[in-house]
Scaffold this motif. Structure first.
Motif, PDB file in Angstrom:
ATOM      1  N   UNK A  54      47.900  36.527  35.562  1.00 28.47           N
ATOM      2  CA  UNK A  54      47.248  37.047  36.767  1.00 28.47           C
ATOM      3  C   UNK A  54      48.162  38.039  37.488  1.00 28.47           C
ATOM      4  N   UNK A  55      49.457  37.745  37.537  1.00 28.01           N
ATOM      5  CA  UNK A  55      50.406  38.650  38.191  1.00 28.01           C
ATOM      6  C   UNK A  55      50.513  39.966  37.436  1.00 28.01           C
ATOM      7  N   UNK A  56      50.578  39.893  36.124  1.00 26.12           N
ATOM      8  CA  UNK A  56      50.654  41.110  35.317  1.00 26.12           C
ATOM      9  C   UNK A  56      49.398  41.960  35.449  1.00 26.12           C
ATOM     10  N   UNK A  57      48.253  41.302  35.542  1.00 24.92           N
ATOM     11  CA  UNK A  57      46.978  42.006  35.634  1.00 24.92           C
ATOM     12  C   UNK A  57      46.962  42.955  36.829  1.00 24.92           C
ATOM     13  N   UNK A  58      47.513  42.511  37.954  1.00 20.54           N
ATOM     14  CA  UNK A  58      47.542  43.347  39.150  1.00 20.54           C
ATOM     15  C   UNK A  58      48.615  44.411  39.126  1.00 20.54           C
ATOM     16  N   UNK A  59      49.750  44.109  38.530  1.00 26.20           N
ATOM     17  CA  UNK A  59      50.896  45.015  38.571  1.00 26.20           C
ATOM     18  C   UNK A  59      51.004  45.947  37.369  1.00 26.20           C
ATOM     19  N   UNK A  60      50.638  45.450  36.189  1.00 29.53           N
ATOM     20  CA  UNK A  60      50.808  46.242  34.960  1.00 29.53           C
ATOM     21  C   UNK A  60      49.683  45.897  33.985  1.00 29.53           C
ATOM     22  N   UNK A  61      48.457  46.397  34.248  1.00 33.58           N
ATOM     23  CA  UNK A  61      47.312  46.030  33.412  1.00 33.58           C
ATOM     24  C   UNK A  61      47.496  46.356  31.927  1.00 33.58           C
ATOM     25  N   UNK A  62      48.122  47.488  31.610  1.00 30.89           N
ATOM     26  CA  UNK A  62      48.321  47.858  30.201  1.00 30.89           C
ATOM     27  C   UNK A  62      49.262  46.866  29.521  1.00 30.89           C
ATOM     28  N   UNK A  63      50.284  46.434  30.245  1.00 25.16           N
ATOM     29  CA  UNK A  63      51.221  45.460  29.699  1.00 25.16           C
ATOM     30  C   UNK A  63      50.515  44.121  29.485  1.00 25.16           C
ATOM     31  N   UNK A  64      49.643  43.730  30.413  1.00 25.46           N
ATOM     32  CA  UNK A  64      48.898  42.481  30.255  1.00 25.46           C
ATOM     33  C   UNK A  64      48.033  42.527  29.001  1.00 25.46           C
ATOM     34  N   UNK A  65      47.371  43.641  28.755  1.00 22.35           N
ATOM     35  CA  UNK A  65      46.557  43.777  27.541  1.00 22.35           C
ATOM     36  C   UNK A  65      47.417  43.645  26.290  1.00 22.35           C
ATOM     37  N   UNK A  66      48.586  44.256  26.317  1.00 18.96           N
ATOM     38  CA  UNK A  66      49.513  44.169  25.181  1.00 18.96           C
ATOM     39  C   UNK A  66      49.979  42.729  24.973  1.00 18.96           C
ATOM     40  N   UNK A  67      50.312  42.046  26.056  1.00 18.23           N
ATOM     41  CA  UNK A  67      50.749  40.648  25.960  1.00 18.23           C
ATOM     42  C   UNK A  67      49.607  39.790  25.416  1.00 18.23           C
ATOM     43  N   UNK A  68      48.381  39.975  25.929  1.00 20.79           N
ATOM     44  CA  UNK A  68      47.226  39.221  25.426  1.00 20.79           C
ATOM     45  C   UNK A  68      47.049  39.433  23.924  1.00 20.79           C
ATOM     46  N   UNK A  69      47.176  40.687  23.492  1.00 21.41           N
ATOM     47  CA  UNK A  69      47.022  41.011  22.074  1.00 21.41           C
ATOM     48  C   UNK A  69      48.094  40.318  21.236  1.00 21.41           C
ATOM     49  N   UNK A  70      49.342  40.404  21.676  1.00 18.04           N
ATOM     50  CA  UNK A  70      50.451  39.797  20.932  1.00 18.04           C
ATOM     51  C   UNK A  70      50.343  38.270  20.905  1.00 18.04           C
ATOM     52  N   UNK A  71      49.929  37.688  22.011  1.00 17.72           N
ATOM     53  CA  UNK A  71      49.771  36.234  22.054  1.00 17.72           C
ATOM     54  C   UNK A  71      48.639  35.784  21.127  1.00 17.72           C
ATOM     55  N   UNK A  72      47.593  36.592  21.027  1.00 18.58           N
ATOM     56  CA  UNK A  72      46.488  36.268  20.124  1.00 18.58           C
ATOM     57  C   UNK A  72      46.963  36.310  18.667  1.00 18.58           C
ATOM     58  N   UNK A  73      47.783  37.298  18.330  1.00 18.07           N
ATOM     59  CA  UNK A  73      48.349  37.365  16.977  1.00 18.07           C
ATOM     60  C   UNK A  73      49.221  36.146  16.688  1.00 18.07           C
ATOM     61  N   UNK A  74      50.024  35.758  17.662  1.00 23.17           N
ATOM     62  CA  UNK A  74      50.891  34.598  17.498  1.00 23.17           C
ATOM     63  C   UNK A  74      50.064  33.322  17.367  1.00 23.17           C
ATOM     64  N   UNK A  75      48.989  33.222  18.143  1.00 21.98           N
ATOM     65  CA  UNK A  75      48.095  32.062  18.062  1.00 21.98           C
ATOM     66  C   UNK A  75      47.536  31.940  16.650  1.00 21.98           C
TER      67      UNK A  75
END
Length: 118
Positions: A54-75
């Motif tokens: 939630x914090x990343x979404x407000x401050x760095x939306x592109x970074x949040x998308x990248x983190x979501x993508x990487x976490x999905x790959x790791x999952x």
């Protein structure tokens, strides 16, 4: 190995999925349904919103998308490993889609077709 659509199988699959969520995010899912049909296992899950996310979404939306993508790959990687180790499943593919706005994830595990000995 193939998998039978039984309560026991679905419970074991649910436990594995939730354990991975706890390992990666610190908590399990709020909703989890597992279906087994033919050679496909489907996990329908609603995840909890992480305070960091939630914090990343407000401050760095592109970074949040990248983190979501990487976490999905790791999952997907961890799910494949655990299903191979704990349930002796042979998989062709693990496909996962996550919608950050709703925290819904659909994960499909496509099992390999059994080899015929002809």
């Amino acid at each position: 190995m193939t998998i039978q659509d039984t309560n026991e199988s679905r419970k074991k699959l649910s436990a594995i999925y939730n354990e991975i969520a706890k390992e990666l995010f610190g908590f399990g899912t709020t909703l989890l349904r597992v279906t087994i049909e033919n050679n496909t296992i489907t996990f329908y899950a609603k995840h909890r919103r992480s305070p960091r996310s939630a914090a990343l979404e407000g401050e760095a939306p592109a970074l949040k998308l990248e983190v979501d993508f990487r976490m999905s790959l790791l999952y997907k990687k961890k799910l494949r490993e655990r299903l191979e180790e704990e349930m002796d499943l042979d998989m062709e593919a693990v496909l996962r889609d996550y919608d950050a706005a709703t925290q819904l994830a659909i994960t499909n595990v496509i099992l390999a077709e059994p080899q015929s000995n002809t």
